[in-house]
Design a protein around this motif. Structure first.
Motif, PDB file in Angstrom:
ATOM      1  N   GLY A  21       0.818  -1.212   0.000  1.00  0.00           N
ATOM      2  CA  GLY A  21       0.000   0.000   0.000  1.00  0.00           C
ATOM      3  C   GLY A  21       0.847   1.255   0.000  1.00  0.00           C
ATOM      4  O   GLY A  21       0.564   2.221  -0.726  1.00  0.00           O
ATOM      5  N   GLU A  22       1.899   1.263   0.809  1.00  0.00           N
ATOM      6  CA  GLU A  22       2.820   2.401   0.830  1.00  0.00           C
ATOM      7  C   GLU A  22       3.508   2.564  -0.527  1.00  0.00           C
ATOM      8  O   GLU A  22       3.684   3.689  -1.015  1.00  0.00           O
ATOM      9  CB  GLU A  22       3.875   2.197   1.913  1.00  0.00           C
ATOM     10  CG  GLU A  22       3.344   2.325   3.325  1.00  0.00           C
ATOM     11  CD  GLU A  22       4.394   1.988   4.369  1.00  0.00           C
ATOM     12  OE1 GLU A  22       4.641   2.840   5.247  1.00  0.00           O
ATOM     13  OE2 GLU A  22       4.976   0.883   4.301  1.00  0.00           O
ATOM     14  N   VAL A  23       3.908   1.449  -1.116  1.00  0.00           N
ATOM     15  CA  VAL A  23       4.556   1.503  -2.432  1.00  0.00           C
ATOM     16  C   VAL A  23       3.602   2.102  -3.454  1.00  0.00           C
ATOM     17  O   VAL A  23       3.976   3.002  -4.222  1.00  0.00           O
ATOM     18  CB  VAL A  23       5.015   0.102  -2.875  1.00  0.00           C
ATOM     19  CG1 VAL A  23       5.548   0.145  -4.311  1.00  0.00           C
ATOM     20  CG2 VAL A  23       6.074  -0.445  -1.928  1.00  0.00           C
ATOM     21  N   PHE A  44     -11.631  -1.160   1.073  1.00  0.00           N
ATOM     22  CA  PHE A  44     -11.854   0.037   1.882  1.00  0.00           C
ATOM     23  C   PHE A  44     -13.183   0.697   1.501  1.00  0.00           C
ATOM     24  O   PHE A  44     -13.613   0.609   0.345  1.00  0.00           O
ATOM     25  CB  PHE A  44     -10.724   1.052   1.674  1.00  0.00           C
ATOM     26  CG  PHE A  44      -9.425   0.670   2.336  1.00  0.00           C
ATOM     27  CD1 PHE A  44      -9.200   0.955   3.667  1.00  0.00           C
ATOM     28  CD2 PHE A  44      -8.424   0.025   1.618  1.00  0.00           C
ATOM     29  CE1 PHE A  44      -7.999   0.614   4.282  1.00  0.00           C
ATOM     30  CE2 PHE A  44      -7.225  -0.330   2.209  1.00  0.00           C
ATOM     31  CZ  PHE A  44      -7.020  -0.036   3.545  1.00  0.00           C
ATOM     32  N   PRO A  45     -13.847   1.379   2.437  1.00  0.00           N
ATOM     33  CA  PRO A  45     -15.066   2.128   2.122  1.00  0.00           C
ATOM     34  C   PRO A  45     -14.817   3.148   1.016  1.00  0.00           C
ATOM     35  O   PRO A  45     -13.690   3.642   0.854  1.00  0.00           O
ATOM     36  CB  PRO A  45     -15.408   2.813   3.453  1.00  0.00           C
ATOM     37  CG  PRO A  45     -14.799   1.933   4.500  1.00  0.00           C
ATOM     38  CD  PRO A  45     -13.531   1.406   3.879  1.00  0.00           C
ATOM     39  N   SER A  46     -15.850   3.496   0.268  1.00  0.00           N
ATOM     40  CA  SER A  46     -15.718   4.283  -0.959  1.00  0.00           C
ATOM     41  C   SER A  46     -15.081   5.660  -0.767  1.00  0.00           C
ATOM     42  O   SER A  46     -14.406   6.157  -1.667  1.00  0.00           O
ATOM     43  CB  SER A  46     -17.080   4.440  -1.637  1.00  0.00           C
ATOM     44  OG  SER A  46     -17.988   5.087  -0.759  1.00  0.00           O
ATOM     45  N   GLU A  47     -15.290   6.297   0.372  1.00  0.00           N
ATOM     46  CA  GLU A  47     -14.766   7.649   0.568  1.00  0.00           C
ATOM     47  C   GLU A  47     -13.405   7.670   1.261  1.00  0.00           C
ATOM     48  O   GLU A  47     -12.927   8.731   1.657  1.00  0.00           O
ATOM     49  CB  GLU A  47     -15.768   8.471   1.389  1.00  0.00           C
ATOM     50  CG  GLU A  47     -17.124   8.634   0.721  1.00  0.00           C
ATOM     51  CD  GLU A  47     -17.032   9.240  -0.672  1.00  0.00           C
ATOM     52  OE1 GLU A  47     -16.264  10.213  -0.835  1.00  0.00           O
ATOM     53  OE2 GLU A  47     -17.706   8.741  -1.598  1.00  0.00           O
ATOM     54  N   THR A  48     -12.779   6.529   1.417  1.00  0.00           N
ATOM     55  CA  THR A  48     -11.494   6.457   2.113  1.00  0.00           C
ATOM     56  C   THR A  48     -10.403   7.166   1.310  1.00  0.00           C
ATOM     57  O   THR A  48     -10.223   6.890   0.127  1.00  0.00           O
ATOM     58  CB  THR A  48     -11.076   4.993   2.329  1.00  0.00           C
ATOM     59  OG1 THR A  48     -12.116   4.304   3.032  1.00  0.00           O
ATOM     60  CG2 THR A  48      -9.787   4.911   3.129  1.00  0.00           C
ATOM     61  N   PRO A  49      -9.663   8.088   1.919  1.00  0.00           N
ATOM     62  CA  PRO A  49      -8.581   8.769   1.186  1.00  0.00           C
ATOM     63  C   PRO A  49      -7.386   7.837   1.001  1.00  0.00           C
ATOM     64  O   PRO A  49      -7.121   6.961   1.834  1.00  0.00           O
ATOM     65  CB  PRO A  49      -8.227   9.941   2.110  1.00  0.00           C
ATOM     66  CG  PRO A  49      -8.604   9.463   3.478  1.00  0.00           C
ATOM     67  CD  PRO A  49      -9.818   8.602   3.288  1.00  0.00           C
ATOM     68  N   PRO A  50      -6.632   8.016  -0.076  1.00  0.00           N
ATOM     69  CA  PRO A  50      -5.475   7.160  -0.338  1.00  0.00           C
ATOM     70  C   PRO A  50      -4.437   7.154   0.782  1.00  0.00           C
ATOM     71  O   PRO A  50      -3.683   6.194   0.925  1.00  0.00           O
ATOM     72  CB  PRO A  50      -4.889   7.742  -1.629  1.00  0.00           C
ATOM     73  CG  PRO A  50      -6.061   8.385  -2.313  1.00  0.00           C
ATOM     74  CD  PRO A  50      -6.894   8.947  -1.198  1.00  0.00           C
ATOM     75  N   GLU A  51      -4.414   8.224   1.570  1.00  0.00           N
ATOM     76  CA  GLU A  51      -3.429   8.312   2.652  1.00  0.00           C
ATOM     77  C   GLU A  51      -3.542   7.173   3.658  1.00  0.00           C
ATOM     78  O   GLU A  51      -2.599   6.893   4.407  1.00  0.00           O
ATOM     79  CB  GLU A  51      -3.559   9.658   3.380  1.00  0.00           C
ATOM     80  CG  GLU A  51      -2.995  10.845   2.626  1.00  0.00           C
ATOM     81  CD  GLU A  51      -3.837  11.223   1.407  1.00  0.00           C
ATOM     82  OE1 GLU A  51      -3.301  11.855   0.476  1.00  0.00           O
ATOM     83  OE2 GLU A  51      -5.049  10.884   1.402  1.00  0.00           O
ATOM     84  N   VAL A  52      -4.675   6.485   3.683  1.00  0.00           N
ATOM     85  CA  VAL A  52      -4.826   5.349   4.600  1.00  0.00           C
ATOM     86  C   VAL A  52      -3.806   4.257   4.285  1.00  0.00           C
ATOM     87  O   VAL A  52      -3.436   3.467   5.165  1.00  0.00           O
ATOM     88  CB  VAL A  52      -6.270   4.779   4.532  1.00  0.00           C
ATOM     89  CG1 VAL A  52      -6.493   4.035   3.213  1.00  0.00           C
ATOM     90  CG2 VAL A  52      -6.556   3.860   5.721  1.00  0.00           C
ATOM     91  N   LEU A  53      -3.337   4.227   3.050  1.00  0.00           N
ATOM     92  CA  LEU A  53      -2.355   3.223   2.650  1.00  0.00           C
ATOM     93  C   LEU A  53      -1.025   3.401   3.379  1.00  0.00           C
ATOM     94  O   LEU A  53      -0.225   2.465   3.476  1.00  0.00           O
ATOM     95  CB  LEU A  53      -2.124   3.280   1.141  1.00  0.00           C
ATOM     96  CG  LEU A  53      -3.336   2.950   0.267  1.00  0.00           C
ATOM     97  CD1 LEU A  53      -3.019   3.220  -1.192  1.00  0.00           C
ATOM     98  CD2 LEU A  53      -3.774   1.509   0.471  1.00  0.00           C
ATOM     99  N   LEU A  54      -0.779   4.601   3.896  1.00  0.00           N
ATOM    100  CA  LEU A  54       0.463   4.857   4.615  1.00  0.00           C
ATOM    101  C   LEU A  54       0.431   4.299   6.031  1.00  0.00           C
ATOM    102  O   LEU A  54       1.467   4.223   6.698  1.00  0.00           O
ATOM    103  CB  LEU A  54       0.741   6.360   4.659  1.00  0.00           C
ATOM    104  CG  LEU A  54       0.935   7.045   3.303  1.00  0.00           C
ATOM    105  CD1 LEU A  54       1.148   8.544   3.486  1.00  0.00           C
ATOM    106  CD2 LEU A  54       2.096   6.419   2.545  1.00  0.00           C
TER     107      LEU A  54
END
Length: 532
Positions: free
Chosen positions: A153-155, A350-360
């Protein structure tokens, strides 16, 4: 307190036998060994023994399978979390010098917990690579260096941060540690377009059995071949991969279409088996099979969910589907156009409104007791076979099966290009999973018996010479090494299932680069060149 804890930790590192506990000279030797072989100071907070209050939280931090954390399962005497490459080198040199069994993990997703638990050898220590997670993206070179402890996810996030039209074809679960993930092959939703993650590795940095850091040029092509799909923890400790970035369109399309038994799931799934590997290579449609309650009466049924990524817009996707798989009934309203990075979130659940930053955050979506198995299918399973499968799924509390399609690039890469051999001729791969939340012996027995029964039932519908399996879905039911020097014949029982004709070459590489079998676990490649 800090000095006392550190002393205990360093002592535990040299617990090869009962006598070690009282051997001051061994402890001093190990401390001196670390000082002599690390270019950097090893801070107190990087080490943690079983006696430390933080031990359980560190051990459990990325461990996914609670079955491998049960009280009866041996735990590492000591966890070392290196901060840099020199720390890893020192750990290998000192463990080898003092005869300490060493295990290491990058993400903790190994299904049998082999990176943090041992069934054949105790005591042992564990290196946790979680702090080695640097990612350096070079868009001009279409590449990136990623350290082993970084999650996929971080990659993905760091790539998207630099470009909206670059990606990498690795796993669907965002919390996978990239280090171990690629050592097994690395499946993903772009595999039909670009192959596996391991097919797209340009270089690597690894600590070998002598504590030396080798890149591709230094290790040689046989060594480099072996680590890209030959399974983790057999040849050395991966520090970093240099990966090849691949082009992705600015707009991709995702969808999930569920079909229950009452909605004709059996016939639709039979049709999917006939077309999934032949679809446009930009289209990946996996099927997620579950037993659940449905309808007003809440009766249990089997749901087959068609979960897809298409590397293009919805208009072209609908054209492809109407031509090749109209039976699914895909409509415009089912299609979600999005960016590649947001498709990663969608496929990961992930839920539809989840921001990509969650991958960090690098956090897993689940942690439970589970058992998994795998199969490769080369002929469509007939409807009668599916109906028998439905009966068995409905018998289990939380069964899950995931069918991943083949074809495209997966059929165009040679079986011997890397150790991962499952290529042309496969229609799809099956992952079987059962999970539960009670850690009793009775619960374990019940669910383990169920999944083994389903696996036995499916034996009639898959190849048997060998009955192949995916090494990243480790399964000790297939066989295991029972001592530190497993024979070729013993190891080939499971090795042929994971690697087919590539197993013997892996043994030859292992025998050359680690002849004393320092890097080992229950399903590590044996060093027995004379028998191979």
């Amino acid at each position: 307190m800090a000095f006392s804890c550190s002393s205990i930790l360093l002592l535990l590192l040299v617990l090869l036998s009962a006598s070690w506990a009282t051997s001051t000279s061994i402890q001093e030797d190990f401390i001196q060994c670390l000082d002599d072989n690390s270019e950097h100071v090893i801070p107190i907070f990087t080490v943690c023994a079983q006696t430390n209050s933080s031990f359980t939280s560190i051990l459990n931090s990325t461990a996914q399978n609670l079955r491998c954390l049960m009280p009866s399962v041996p735990k590492p005497e000591f966890i070392f979390t290196p901060l840099n490459e020199s720390h890893v080198q020192a750990a290998v040199i000192c463990a080898k010098k003092l005869g300490i069994h060493l295990r290491f993990r990058s993400g903790g997703h190994d299904y049998e917990g082999l990176s943090y638990a041992s069934q054949i050898e105790t005591p042992f220590i564990m290196l946790d690579l979680a702090r080695l997670r640097a990612i350096n993206v070079d868009i001009d070179d279409n590449s990136a260096w990623v350290q082993a402890g970084a999650t996929v996810g971080e990659v993905y996030y760091r790539i998207s941060e630099n470009s909206k039209t670059h990606g990498f074809p690795a796993g669907l679960c965002s919390s996978l540690g990239i280090g171990g993930h690629i050592t097994g092959g690395a499946y993903g939703s772009m595999m039909r377009k670009y192959g596996l993650g391991a097919d797209n590795v340009l270089d690597a940095r690894i600590v070998d059995v002598n504590g030396k850091i080798l890149d591709r040029a230094a290790m040689g092509e046989d060594f480099f071949w072996a680590i890209r799909g030959g399974g983790g923890a057999s040849f050395g400790i991966i520090l970093a991969w240099k990966i090849k970035l691949v082009p992705v369109p600015e707009t991709v399309t995702v969808f999930t279409v569920p079909k229950t038994l009452e909605q004709g799931a059996t016939k639709i799934l039979y049709r999917w088996q006939q077309v999934a590997d032949k679809l446009d290579e930009d289209l990946f449609i996996r099927v997620i099979l579950q037993a659940s309650k449905a309808g007003q009466k809440g009766e249990r049924t089997v749901t087959t969910a068609y979960n897809a990524l298409f590397l293009g817009d919805a208009e072209r996707l609908l054209q492809v589907m109407n031509q090749s798989f109209p039976e699914l009934g895909l409509t415009q309203k089912d299609c979600i156009e999005t960016s590649w990075i947001k498709s990663v979130l969608y496929i990961a659940g992930f839920p539809s409104e989840t921001p990509p930053e969650v991958l960090l955050e690098g956090k897993s979506l689940f942690k439970n007791y589970f058992k998994a198995k795998s199969d490769f299918v080369q002929q469509p399973i007939p409807e009668t076979g599916l109906e028998g499968l439905w009966k068995r799924l409905l018998e289990e509390d939380s069964p899950l099966m995931i069918w991943n399609p083949y074809g495209g690039m997966m059929a165009n890469i040679s079986e011997s290009a890397i150790p991962f051999p499952h290529r042309k001729g496969n229609l799809f791969k099956i992952q079987y999973v059962t999970s539960w939340f009670e850690g009793s012996k009775e619960a374990n027995t019940k669910h383990m018996d169920w999944i083994r029964g389903v696996y036995d039932y499916m034996g009639a519908y898959v190849p048997s010479s060998p009955r192949a399996a995916y090494v990243n879905y480790r399964d000790l039911d297939l066989g295991m090494n029972h001592n530190t020097n497993s024979s070729f014949s013993e190891a080939s029982v499971w090795g042929a299932k994971y690697f087919k004709g590539n197993f013997e070459r892996l043994v030859k590489v292992k025998s050359k680069v680690d002849p004393d079998n320092f890097f080992r676990h229950e399903q590590s490649i044996p060093a027995v060149l004379d028998e191979a």
